[in-house]
Design a protein around this motif. Structure first.
Motif, PDB file in Angstrom:
ATOM      1  N   LEU A 321       0.842  -1.201   0.000  1.00 15.16           N
ATOM      2  CA  LEU A 321       0.000   0.000   0.000  1.00 15.16           C
ATOM      3  C   LEU A 321       0.877   1.251   0.000  1.00 15.16           C
ATOM      4  N   LEU A 322       1.868   1.262   0.872  1.00 18.46           N
ATOM      5  CA  LEU A 322       2.705   2.450   1.008  1.00 18.46           C
ATOM      6  C   LEU A 322       3.748   2.546  -0.106  1.00 18.46           C
ATOM      7  N   SER A 323       4.314   1.378  -0.474  1.00 21.21           N
ATOM      8  CA  SER A 323       5.445   1.440  -1.418  1.00 21.21           C
ATOM      9  C   SER A 323       4.986   1.457  -2.873  1.00 21.21           C
ATOM     10  N   LEU A 324       3.821   0.846  -3.153  1.00 23.95           N
ATOM     11  CA  LEU A 324       3.398   0.749  -4.551  1.00 23.95           C
ATOM     12  C   LEU A 324       2.009   1.348  -4.800  1.00 23.95           C
ATOM     13  N   ALA A 325       1.355   1.814  -3.724  1.00 23.65           N
ATOM     14  CA  ALA A 325      -0.039   2.287  -3.825  1.00 23.65           C
ATOM     15  C   ALA A 325      -0.963   1.179  -4.296  1.00 23.65           C
ATOM     16  N   VAL A 326      -0.596  -0.059  -3.987  1.00 23.37           N
ATOM     17  CA  VAL A 326      -1.438  -1.212  -4.321  1.00 23.37           C
ATOM     18  C   VAL A 326      -1.821  -1.874  -3.003  1.00 23.37           C
ATOM     19  N   PRO A 327      -3.095  -1.879  -2.649  1.00 20.51           N
ATOM     20  CA  PRO A 327      -3.481  -2.425  -1.338  1.00 20.51           C
ATOM     21  C   PRO A 327      -3.289  -3.928  -1.273  1.00 20.51           C
ATOM     22  N   GLY A 328      -2.847  -4.406  -0.099  1.00 18.41           N
ATOM     23  CA  GLY A 328      -2.604  -5.838   0.064  1.00 18.41           C
ATOM     24  C   GLY A 328      -3.838  -6.607   0.506  1.00 18.41           C
ATOM     25  N   SER A 329      -4.913  -5.889   0.852  1.00 18.83           N
ATOM     26  CA  SER A 329      -6.119  -6.569   1.336  1.00 18.83           C
ATOM     27  C   SER A 329      -7.293  -5.613   1.152  1.00 18.83           C
ATOM     28  N   PRO A 330      -8.516  -6.126   1.236  1.00 14.95           N
ATOM     29  CA  PRO A 330      -9.680  -5.241   1.088  1.00 14.95           C
ATOM     30  C   PRO A 330      -9.712  -4.095   2.099  1.00 14.95           C
ATOM     31  N   PRO A 331      -9.437  -4.324   3.399  1.00 14.67           N
ATOM     32  CA  PRO A 331      -9.421  -3.164   4.298  1.00 14.67           C
ATOM     33  C   PRO A 331      -8.338  -2.153   3.912  1.00 14.67           C
ATOM     34  N   ALA A 332      -7.203  -2.665   3.432  1.00 15.98           N
ATOM     35  CA  ALA A 332      -6.125  -1.754   3.005  1.00 15.98           C
ATOM     36  C   ALA A 332      -6.567  -0.940   1.793  1.00 15.98           C
ATOM     37  N   ALA A 333      -7.429  -1.538   0.971  1.00 17.54           N
ATOM     38  CA  ALA A 333      -7.939  -0.810  -0.204  1.00 17.54           C
ATOM     39  C   ALA A 333      -8.774   0.385   0.237  1.00 17.54           C
ATOM     40  N   VAL A 334      -9.590   0.181   1.255  1.00 20.22           N
ATOM     41  CA  VAL A 334     -10.403   1.299   1.753  1.00 20.22           C
ATOM     42  C   VAL A 334      -9.511   2.329   2.442  1.00 20.22           C
ATOM     43  N   LEU A 335      -8.476   1.825   3.110  1.00 15.26           N
ATOM     44  CA  LEU A 335      -7.518   2.725   3.771  1.00 15.26           C
ATOM     45  C   LEU A 335      -6.820   3.607   2.740  1.00 15.26           C
ATOM     46  N   PRO A 355       8.368  12.162   3.952  1.00 14.51           N
ATOM     47  CA  PRO A 355       9.455  11.274   4.383  1.00 14.51           C
ATOM     48  C   PRO A 355       9.213  10.567   5.716  1.00 14.51           C
ATOM     49  N   THR A 356       8.406  11.157   6.610  1.00 17.86           N
ATOM     50  CA  THR A 356       8.219  10.519   7.920  1.00 17.86           C
ATOM     51  C   THR A 356       6.888   9.779   8.024  1.00 17.86           C
ATOM     52  N   PHE A 357       6.161   9.661   6.893  1.00 13.10           N
ATOM     53  CA  PHE A 357       4.822   9.096   6.995  1.00 13.10           C
ATOM     54  C   PHE A 357       4.847   7.630   7.420  1.00 13.10           C
ATOM     55  N   THR A 358       5.783   6.855   6.850  1.00 14.28           N
ATOM     56  CA  THR A 358       5.844   5.427   7.208  1.00 14.28           C
ATOM     57  C   THR A 358       6.107   5.261   8.699  1.00 14.28           C
ATOM     58  N   ALA A 359       7.014   6.096   9.231  1.00 15.19           N
ATOM     59  CA  ALA A 359       7.297   6.028  10.670  1.00 15.19           C
ATOM     60  C   ALA A 359       6.060   6.388  11.470  1.00 15.19           C
ATOM     61  N   GLU A 360       5.326   7.406  11.011  1.00 19.96           N
ATOM     62  CA  GLU A 360       4.123   7.836  11.726  1.00 19.96           C
ATOM     63  C   GLU A 360       3.077   6.721  11.724  1.00 19.96           C
ATOM     64  N   LEU A 361       2.886   6.082  10.540  1.00 18.85           N
ATOM     65  CA  LEU A 361       1.883   5.020  10.445  1.00 18.85           C
ATOM     66  C   LEU A 361       2.285   3.818  11.299  1.00 18.85           C
ATOM     67  N   THR A 362       3.572   3.535  11.329  1.00 19.77           N
ATOM     68  CA  THR A 362       4.057   2.430  12.160  1.00 19.77           C
ATOM     69  C   THR A 362       3.806   2.728  13.638  1.00 19.77           C
ATOM     70  N   ALA A 363       4.032   3.994  14.035  1.00 18.65           N
ATOM     71  CA  ALA A 363       3.772   4.384  15.433  1.00 18.65           C
ATOM     72  C   ALA A 363       2.292   4.246  15.772  1.00 18.65           C
ATOM     73  N   ILE A 364       1.427   4.622  14.830  1.00 17.96           N
ATOM     74  CA  ILE A 364      -0.017   4.494  15.055  1.00 17.96           C
ATOM     75  C   ILE A 364      -0.403   3.023  15.168  1.00 17.96           C
ATOM     76  N   LEU A 365       0.197   2.180  14.321  1.00 17.54           N
ATOM     77  CA  LEU A 365      -0.087   0.746  14.375  1.00 17.54           C
ATOM     78  C   LEU A 365       0.380   0.161  15.710  1.00 17.54           C
ATOM     79  N   PHE A 366       1.511   0.649  16.220  1.00 14.09           N
ATOM     80  CA  PHE A 366       2.009   0.205  17.529  1.00 14.09           C
ATOM     81  C   PHE A 366       1.020   0.600  18.623  1.00 14.09           C
ATOM     82  N   MET A 367       0.516   1.835  18.527  1.00 15.62           N
ATOM     83  CA  MET A 367      -0.459   2.312  19.511  1.00 15.62           C
ATOM     84  C   MET A 367      -1.730   1.447  19.449  1.00 15.62           C
ATOM     85  N   ALA A 368      -2.144   1.110  18.226  1.00 11.74           N
ATOM     86  CA  ALA A 368      -3.336   0.266  18.058  1.00 11.74           C
ATOM     87  C   ALA A 368      -3.116  -1.101  18.702  1.00 11.74           C
ATOM     88  N   THR A 369      -1.896  -1.620  18.608  1.00 14.58           N
ATOM     89  CA  THR A 369      -1.570  -2.917  19.208  1.00 14.58           C
ATOM     90  C   THR A 369      -1.712  -2.853  20.725  1.00 14.58           C
TER      91      THR A 369
END
Lengths: 506, 178
Positions: A321-335, A355-369
């Motif tokens: 999703l982030l590297s190719l703009a191709v979603p890996g799953s249906p929820p990722a497609a909506v994302l 440049p910092t978006f991937t880090a930000e999204l990873t931090a949000i995913l960590f918070m979600a965990t």
């Protein structure tokens, strides 16, 4: 190093922001409830909330959406365990052992194990997202239509083999039936109406969610109530978690890591999704665990593996999703739609524009965990109480929720007719020893099988050569043959032993 | 289901699969002819993959039929008298009742009544039949659940609910019942 610094910085900002904490707590809880309710999937949850997050900042929007995503993927396991009705397609594999554990009075253990597995899976998935994106993207780019075709066939085959309750070929028949159902509708290449029986409502195909709810919910409702009012007062006795299950987790570190690898990789494949990741993780666990032959009778490893698989697929799905703009799953497609709405353009230029978006999204995913753990603990106890509700009350409520769940996605009353028809078919098939899971997976992957098979043949001029010359295809082909031949041979051996046992008494 | 009955059902399933596969093969052939007549390659035909599936289903159908036959199954359960006996049994009647209540809700109540009222009636009838407590208690449970679902889906999730909405004019105030 800069990425790591950015990750820690964003994590600190998020956890010290009361608004972000409150939004994540609410979103995680909502996600778990959405996932637990039959018919309300992660995809739908994200879709419903995307519009609502339009007016908030990008960070808060992502906090809400990721909280719902992670919560819903886990939440599907709750209804799978408690009711044998998976809340999301990705929890169908969890139901095989999870519900059997609940029937043994071990619902609390099953919920604890799946929650822990989900947290570990999500956490490991985000590590892969942070560190292995380039490698996994490169591997995923090697997948062409031939590989996708074989992977989809393998997914359906594995699901059918594992979930077959009677003869193994019944699992394969169920899978093929599901693939056939996916053929119904207007076909992609020539826009021909296939098997629509002249009905306009079928031109868009068989809607997945109503069919899934019908196949899973109706047999459960009928099984619980078919012995009439006298039989419907049964209440499943449940206990608390008697002792720590951490030794189980420690004992199965290898299984968890394997399931993570499978989940991340499958999640990274465009369009494949958490469902296949869950089944392949379950199959791998069944083949590699010492108690593999007990899978399906209520073993905790059978609940852990698919949950690690489907939750680690979240991180995996974000990679393409982030590297190719191709979603890996249906929820990722909506994302992806949500990201575009907030001005983020995923793809090769993301690292330069944001440049910092991937880090930000990873931090949000960590918070979600983290909040999955917190909200999961809070919600688990009331959820287990569901099993104390008499079946005569619980099943009608499940029916009402299933019906509105089937309607809610497309707002189409035809979906209710689909729900009923497939509910009746699902009950009949269930009585005859067919599992609903391969039918649903066939329905999900049938389009992929159809499109990729024809694309592969058109590109190769009608030749099957790509299937036997491409390295990944060879591996998948060997796996498919291994499953088929192995199942047939073991079936014959089992029949022979049964013959010997029968005649030795003569 | 008892094993002998299961194998008998397998025989019937095998026959249905075989016949269904032949029908799909025929439809696939027609689609293929229509598309290839326009100069398109055979493998791009919309009937290609369904035909492949149908061939596998045909083979598996025969295998199932044979497996059922070898295990002692027979098709005598299709006799009208045996079918009627099955439907008239306690279990058969309960299954018909459950499906009847659900069908009544989906195809009748939701067609003519607001969602909240239709759901209340559905839950009331269903729970009363299978829980069998006092009417008031059942009515309260049905009303409570119906209200929660209506508010959660209709108001909080903003999903237009199925069913006919009912608009009441009460002393100059318009009230819509979802």
């Amino acid at each position: 190093m800069e990425g790591l610094t950015a990750f820690f910085s964003f994590t600190a900002q998020l956890f010290t922001n009361p608004t972000a904490v409150a939004l994540m707590a609410a979103a995680s809880a909502l996600g778990i409830v959405i996932g637990a309710l039959p018919g309300l999937t992660a995809t739908m949850g994200i879709a419903l909330l995307t519009g609502l997050t339009y007016g908030v900042s990008k960070t808060y929007a992502l906090v809400i959406l990721m909280g719902v995503y992670v919560g819903a993927i886990y939440g599907g396991s709750m209804s799978a365990i408690l009711l044998n009705v998976p809340g999301t397609p990705s929890a169908a594999a969890t139901a095989l052992d999870g519900h059997k554990m609940a029937l043994k009075g071990l619902a609390a253990e099953a919920i604890w194990a799946t929650r822990t597995a989900s947290i570990i899976g999500t956490f490991l998935g985000l590590i892969c997202l942070a560190f292995f994106t380039p490698i996994i993207t490169k591997l995923a780019l090697n997948f062409t239509s031939a590989e996708f075709f074989l992977l989809a066939v393998f997914g359906v085959l594995i699901c059918g083999t594992i979930s077959a309750r009677d003869l193994p070929i019944k699992g394969w028949i169920a899978g093929l039936f599901g693939v056939f159902l996916a053929m119904i509708g207007i076909e992609d290449i020539h826009a021909v109406h296939r098997f629509t029986l002249g009905m306009m409502d079928l031109t868009t195909g068989i809607p997945l969610i109503p069919a899934m709810i019908g196949f899973f919910a109706f047999p459960q409702i009928i099984k619980a109530l078919k012995h009439g009012p006298a039989g419907s007062m049964k209440v499943l006795e449940q206990g608390e978690v008697k002792e720590s299950l951490w030794p189980v987790i420690k004992r199965n570190i290898g299984l968890i890591l394997r399931s993570t690898g499978i989940g991340v990789f499958i999640g990274a494949l465009p369009g494949v999704g958490e469902d296949v990741a869950a089944w392949l993780s379950y199959d791998n666990a069944k083949r590699t665990c010492k108690n593999g032959k007990d899978f399906g009778t209520g073993v905790v490893e059978g609940a852990i593996a698919p949950e690690v698989g489907n939750n680690s697929a979240i991180g995996g799905a974000l990679i393409p999703l982030l590297s190719l703009a191709v979603p890996g799953s249906p929820p990722a497609a909506v994302l992806l739609g949500a990201l575009l709405l907030h001005g983020i353009r995923p793809g090769p230029m993301l690292s330069q524009e944001f440049p910092t978006f991937t880090a930000e999204l990873t931090a949000i995913l960590f918070m979600a965990t983290v909040f999955l753990w917190v909200c999961g603990i809070i919600i688990a106890r009331p959820m287990t109480q569901i099993l104390k509700i008499p079946q005569g009350i619980l099943m009608p409520v499940v029916a009402a929720l299933s019906i509105i769940g089937a309607y809610a996605l497309n707002l189409n009353t035809f979906d209710l007719a689909i729900l009923f028809v497939f509910g009746v078919v699902g009950w009949v098939l269930d009585e005859m020893g067919y599992s609903a899971a391969p039918i649903i997976l066939g329905l999900i992957l049938g389009g992929m099988i159809d499109a990729n098979m024809r694309r592969m043949l058109m590109l190769s001029g009608g030749s099957l050569e790509p299937l036997v010359t491409r390295p990944i295809c060879i591996v998948l082909l060997i796996l498919i043959l291994w499953v088929v031949i192995g199942t047939l041979v073991s079936g014959r051996i089992a029949a022979k032993f049964k013959d010997i046992a029968t005649h030795s008494g003569d | 289901m008892e094993l002998k009955n299961l194998r008998s059902a397998d025989m019937l399933t095998g026959i249905i699969l075989a016949l269904g596969s032949l029908a799909v093969l025929y439809d696939s052939y027609k689609m293929t002819v229509a598309v290839t007549a326009r100069g398109n390659p055979l493998v791009s035909s919309p009937g290609f993959v369904p035909a492949v599936i149908a061939v596998f289903m045909l083979i598996l159908g025969f295998v199932l039929l044979r497996a059922g036959q070898k295990s002692g199954g027979s098709l005598t359960f299709l006799l009208p008298s045996r079918l009627a006996a099955g439907l008239a049994s306690a279990e058969g009647r309960n299954v018909i009742t459950i499906l009847g209540i659900i069908a009544g809700y989906i195809f009748i109540l939701l067609k003519f009544l607001p969602y909240s009222i239709a759901t209340f009636i559905f839950l009331y009838a269903f729970i009363l039949f299978y829980y069998q407590r006092r009417h008031l208690r059942v009515a309260l449970i049905a009303a409570g659940v119906s209200l929660v679902i209506t508010v959660a889906f209709g108001e909080l999730a903003s999903i237009p609910l199925p069913g006919k909405s009912l608009i009441l004019y009460l002393g100059g105030v318009t009230v819509e019942i979802p």
